[in-house]
Design an enzyme around this catalytic site. Structure first.
Site, PDB file in Angstrom:
ATOM      1  N   ALA A  55      18.810  15.408  32.202  1.00  0.00           N
ATOM      2  CA  ALA A  55      18.488  16.426  31.060  1.00  0.00           C
ATOM      3  C   ALA A  55      19.871  17.009  30.626  1.00  0.00           C
ATOM      4  CB  ALA A  55      17.577  17.691  31.078  1.00  0.00           C
ATOM      5  N   PRO A  57      23.563  17.598  28.983  1.00  0.00           N
ATOM      6  CA  PRO A  57      23.822  18.899  28.806  1.00  0.00           C
ATOM      7  C   PRO A  57      22.685  19.547  28.107  1.00  0.00           C
ATOM      8  CG  PRO A  57      25.069  17.651  27.183  1.00  0.00           C
ATOM      9  CD  PRO A  57      24.419  16.545  28.068  1.00  0.00           C
ATOM     10  N   GLY A  58      21.709  19.126  27.573  1.00  0.00           N
ATOM     11  CA  GLY A  58      20.745  19.728  27.031  1.00  0.00           C
ATOM     12  C   GLY A  58      20.147  19.626  25.696  1.00  0.00           C
ATOM     13  N   GLY A  59      20.923  18.737  24.865  1.00  0.00           N
ATOM     14  CA  GLY A  59      20.653  18.434  23.505  1.00  0.00           C
ATOM     15  C   GLY A  59      19.336  17.783  23.135  1.00  0.00           C
ATOM     16  N   LYS A  60      19.011  16.668  23.908  1.00  0.00           N
ATOM     17  CA  LYS A  60      17.485  15.989  23.717  1.00  0.00           C
ATOM     18  C   LYS A  60      16.555  16.970  24.359  1.00  0.00           C
ATOM     19  CE  LYS A  60      19.636  11.466  24.305  1.00  0.00           C
ATOM     20  NZ  LYS A  60      21.146  11.836  24.567  1.00  0.00           N
ATOM     21  N   ASP A  78      18.627  18.198  36.145  1.00  0.00           N
ATOM     22  CA  ASP A  78      19.873  17.268  36.414  1.00  0.00           C
ATOM     23  C   ASP A  78      20.474  17.498  37.935  1.00  0.00           C
ATOM     24  OD1 ASP A  78      21.413  15.907  34.007  1.00  0.00           O
ATOM     25  OD2 ASP A  78      22.869  16.530  35.657  1.00  0.00           O
ATOM     26  N   ASP A 105      17.702  15.715  42.007  1.00  0.00           N
ATOM     27  CA  ASP A 105      18.232  14.431  42.305  1.00  0.00           C
ATOM     28  C   ASP A 105      17.220  13.450  41.483  1.00  0.00           C
ATOM     29  OD1 ASP A 105      18.909  11.885  42.693  1.00  0.00           O
ATOM     30  OD2 ASP A 105      19.734  12.527  44.642  1.00  0.00           O
ATOM     31  N   CYS A 176      23.246   5.342  26.524  1.00  0.00           N
ATOM     32  CA  CYS A 176      24.248   5.373  25.705  1.00  0.00           C
ATOM     33  C   CYS A 176      25.434   4.205  25.581  1.00  0.00           C
ATOM     34  CB  CYS A 176      25.056   6.485  25.645  1.00  0.00           C
ATOM     35  SG  CYS A 176      26.048   6.951  26.943  1.00  0.00           S
TER      36      CYS A 176
END
Length: 192
Positions: A55, A57-60, A78, A105, A176
């Site tokens: 997850a 850094p948390g944007g999604k 994470d 993990d 990505c």
């Protein structure tokens, strides 16, 4: 307005946006259009249980939580504490209370989440070759052996994450990168 994302606005002239008072007060956040599309594909509903296994850094994660109108729960995990703190800070700034974050993990299985999720997001670690425009140094840091190692990791994470789904739930796998081996190759192997 973004042509691709219902919630997106494209900034034509960028400036020090993180110091904008509206940003600080959580009225908006910053995210690439391609990242915003992932939450749209997850398509969460109010009251859903969503698990985001990679997850930070948390944007999604926060986008999903917002789409749920801060109802239901998003389990965000994470591997590193400092990255989980980024998720928590973003959630706090945006006024989101439906995110439950922890260090975990994703190559392991959280037994307490098995069979409980309506939606699962695996935004897998990858070679990142799809974001070279923003991170050109990637081309000098990657070796061909990295792809084999990352493919094994991606598959293990995807396989474990699938266990969190309820019957009829949705599993979204994203990266990505533009490498077929890390995208369609992993999906085909998983389906088989």
């Amino acid at each position: 307005r973004s042509d691709l994302c219902e919630y997106g606005l494209i900034l034509v002239k960028a400036y020090d946006i993180v110091n904008n008072v509206l940003y600080k007060e959580g009225y908006f956040t910053i995210q690439d259009e391609s990242s915003m599309l992932v939450a749209s594909v997850v398509n969460p509903e109010c009251g859903n249980v969503v698990v985001d296994v990679c997850a930070a850094p948390g944007g999604k994660t926060t986008h999903i939580a917002q789409m749920m109108n801060n109802k239901g729960v998003v389990y965000a995990q994470d591997l590193y504490q400092h990255k989980v703190q980024l998720i928590d800070a973003m959630a706090k700034r945006l006024g989101l209370s439906n995110i439950r974050s922890c260090v975990f993990d994703a190559t392991m299985v959280r037994n307490e989440l098995v069979g409980c999720a309506d939606k699962v997001l695996v935004d897998a670690p990858c070679t990142g070759l799809g974001v070279m425009r923003r991170k050109p140094d990637i081309r000098w840091r990657k070796e061909s052996s990295d792809i084999d190692n990352i493919k094994a990791l991606q598959y293990k994470i995807l396989d474990n994450a699938s266990r969190y789904l309820k019957e009829g739930g949705s599993l979204v796998y994203s990266t990505c990168t533009v490498m077929k081996e890390e995208n369609l190759g992993i999906v085909k192997k998983f389906i088989q």
